[in-house]
Scaffold this motif. Structure first.
Motif, PDB file in Angstrom:
ATOM      1  N   ALA A   1       0.827  -1.206   0.000  1.00 31.35           N
ATOM      2  CA  ALA A   1       0.000   0.000   0.000  1.00 31.35           C
ATOM      3  C   ALA A   1       0.861   1.256   0.000  1.00 31.35           C
ATOM      4  O   ALA A   1       0.537   2.254  -0.659  1.00 31.35           O
ATOM      5  CB  ALA A   1      -0.931  -0.010   1.212  1.00 31.35           C
ATOM      6  N   LEU A   2       1.970   1.218   0.717  1.00 33.00           N
ATOM      7  CA  LEU A   2       2.865   2.373   0.767  1.00 33.00           C
ATOM      8  C   LEU A   2       3.606   2.570  -0.550  1.00 33.00           C
ATOM      9  O   LEU A   2       3.805   3.706  -1.000  1.00 33.00           O
ATOM     10  CB  LEU A   2       3.851   2.214   1.925  1.00 33.00           C
ATOM     11  CG  LEU A   2       3.235   2.356   3.319  1.00 33.00           C
ATOM     12  CD1 LEU A   2       4.193   1.857   4.392  1.00 33.00           C
ATOM     13  CD2 LEU A   2       2.843   3.806   3.594  1.00 33.00           C
ATOM     14  N   VAL A   3       4.006   1.477  -1.182  1.00 31.49           N
ATOM     15  CA  VAL A   3       4.705   1.582  -2.465  1.00 31.49           C
ATOM     16  C   VAL A   3       3.780   2.162  -3.535  1.00 31.49           C
ATOM     17  O   VAL A   3       4.223   2.915  -4.417  1.00 31.49           O
ATOM     18  CB  VAL A   3       5.266   0.206  -2.889  1.00 31.49           C
ATOM     19  CG1 VAL A   3       5.750   0.234  -4.335  1.00 31.49           C
ATOM     20  CG2 VAL A   3       6.404  -0.200  -1.957  1.00 31.49           C
ATOM     21  N   ARG A   4       2.495   1.839  -3.462  1.00 35.13           N
ATOM     22  CA  ARG A   4       1.550   2.449  -4.409  1.00 35.13           C
ATOM     23  C   ARG A   4       1.529   3.965  -4.256  1.00 35.13           C
ATOM     24  O   ARG A   4       1.386   4.698  -5.236  1.00 35.13           O
ATOM     25  CB  ARG A   4       0.142   1.878  -4.195  1.00 35.13           C
ATOM     26  CG  ARG A   4      -0.030   0.450  -4.667  1.00 35.13           C
ATOM     27  CD  ARG A   4      -1.503   0.074  -4.768  1.00 35.13           C
ATOM     28  NE  ARG A   4      -2.183   0.113  -3.480  1.00 35.13           N
ATOM     29  CZ  ARG A   4      -2.261  -0.925  -2.651  1.00 35.13           C
ATOM     30  NH1 ARG A   4      -1.684  -2.082  -2.981  1.00 35.13           N
ATOM     31  NH2 ARG A   4      -2.911  -0.824  -1.504  1.00 35.13           N
ATOM     32  N   ARG A   5       1.664   4.437  -3.037  1.00 33.65           N
ATOM     33  CA  ARG A   5       1.644   5.879  -2.769  1.00 33.65           C
ATOM     34  C   ARG A   5       3.024   6.507  -2.958  1.00 33.65           C
ATOM     35  O   ARG A   5       3.138   7.646  -3.420  1.00 33.65           O
ATOM     36  CB  ARG A   5       1.149   6.110  -1.335  1.00 33.65           C
ATOM     37  CG  ARG A   5       0.908   7.563  -0.943  1.00 33.65           C
ATOM     38  CD  ARG A   5      -0.419   8.071  -1.467  1.00 33.65           C
ATOM     39  NE  ARG A   5      -1.539   7.349  -0.890  1.00 33.65           N
ATOM     40  CZ  ARG A   5      -2.230   7.750   0.184  1.00 33.65           C
ATOM     41  NH1 ARG A   5      -1.901   8.869   0.801  1.00 33.65           N
ATOM     42  NH2 ARG A   5      -3.259   7.043   0.616  1.00 33.65           N
TER      43      ARG A   5
END
Length: 306
Positions: free
Chosen positions: A250-254
């Motif tokens: 989820a953090l890598v998507r952001r």
């Protein structure tokens, strides 16, 4: 109304002080640490240094400030409780008893108690809800379970309006409780830092943002007695447990440049996958505002910009 908050220097306590002061309530904020050095004092707020383990201090603060309502958040946390079980007993068990008995003696009508999902332990079914048998495996969870039980007794025996919530893993910038790997991972991603996780990719967490914790605490205390038939409720933000690998994704998507290195290959496996607050939703209409990972990350970004 004059309201006493114990453990006012903690992540929930600080925000609860601000929320109640903003509503115009008179607040007495008590903590074992000097709050003047850690947080700004809003209007209508008095800081007191003291410990719930000392019955005379509890009685004195209630009498001196003519307290009418108590939010009992003060406690020794889990890891420290494991290494110093005797002091944990004095604060978490005897301290809770002191708050309840002082309330009985001095005529306090309503007390809130902060409990924990740690009262369940690991021997559960797939879904942990308010009907799951509680078998805590840690001293901290055992102390919290005592608080639930003795509060239930005071409610039945003396008519004390005792209400409690079981919080899961608290999420807020600066949370550094041992074993809680998620807050620092999110903070590092926001700050553009590579992250070294004190966890394995399979480590799991049940997350509740501190803003929802405060809102839920106020909602249950302000609900009419008819809407709160139970003594204790689970309170969840993201009900399904989240793995460290899912959080990383989820953090890598952001933040596409974000990287994580895991210190362990295999982590402890939770025996359940969902922390359910269905009774709170049914009885007094609880709904978290931050109920998925994207909203949780956005909340951390807002906190970082303030």
């Amino acid at each position: 109304m004059t309201i006493l908050i114990t453990g006012a220097g903690g992540h929930i306590g600080r925000r609860l002080v601000d929320a109640l002061a903003a509503q115009g309530e008179t607040v007495v904020a008590v903590d074992i640490f000097d709050l003047h050095r850690t947080i700004d004092r809003p209007d209508h707020v008095t800081f007191r240094r003291g410990s719930v383990a000392n019955m005379s201090e509890v009685l004195d603060v209630i009498k001196t400030h003519r307290v009418e309502r108590i939010f009992h958040l003060g406690a020794m946390l889990s890891v420290v409780s494991e290494s110093n079980h005797w002091e944990s007993h004095q604060i978490n068990v005897q301290g809770t008893m002191n708050v309840l008995e002082a309330s009985r003696i001095l005529g306090i009508k309503q007390v809130f108690f902060a409990s924990s999902r740690g009262t369940y332990g690991l021997d559960t079914g797939d879904v942990v809800d308010d009907f799951t048998v509680q078998r805590p495996t840690l001293f901290y969870g055992s102390g919290k379970l005592y608080g639930e039980g003795v509060g239930r007794w005071y409610r039945a025996k003396f008519g004390l309006d005792f209400r409690a919530l079981r919080y899961p893993t608290m999420m807020a910038p600066g949370v550094r409780t041992a074993g809680h790997w998620a807050p620092l991972m999110i903070e590092d991603a926001i700050q553009g830092r590579a992250h070294v996780a004190q966890a394995s990719p399979s480590d799991l967490g049940a997350f509740l943002h501190v803003s929802d914790a405060v809102r839920g605490t106020l909602e249950i205390m302000n609900a009419s007695a008819e809407r709160v038939p139970r003594v204790v409720y689970n309170l969840a933000g993201i009900q399904n447990l989240t793995s460290a690998l899912e959080m990383e994704a989820a953090l890598v998507r952001r933040f596409p440049e974000f990287t994580v290195k895991y210190e362990r290959e295999n982590g402890p496996r939770a025996t359940y996958s969902k922390f359910s607050d269905s009774q709170a939703r049914h009885d007094w209409g609880w709904r978290p505002e931050i109920d998925d990972l994207d909203k949780l990350i956005s909340a951390f970004e807002r906190d970082a910009s303030n």
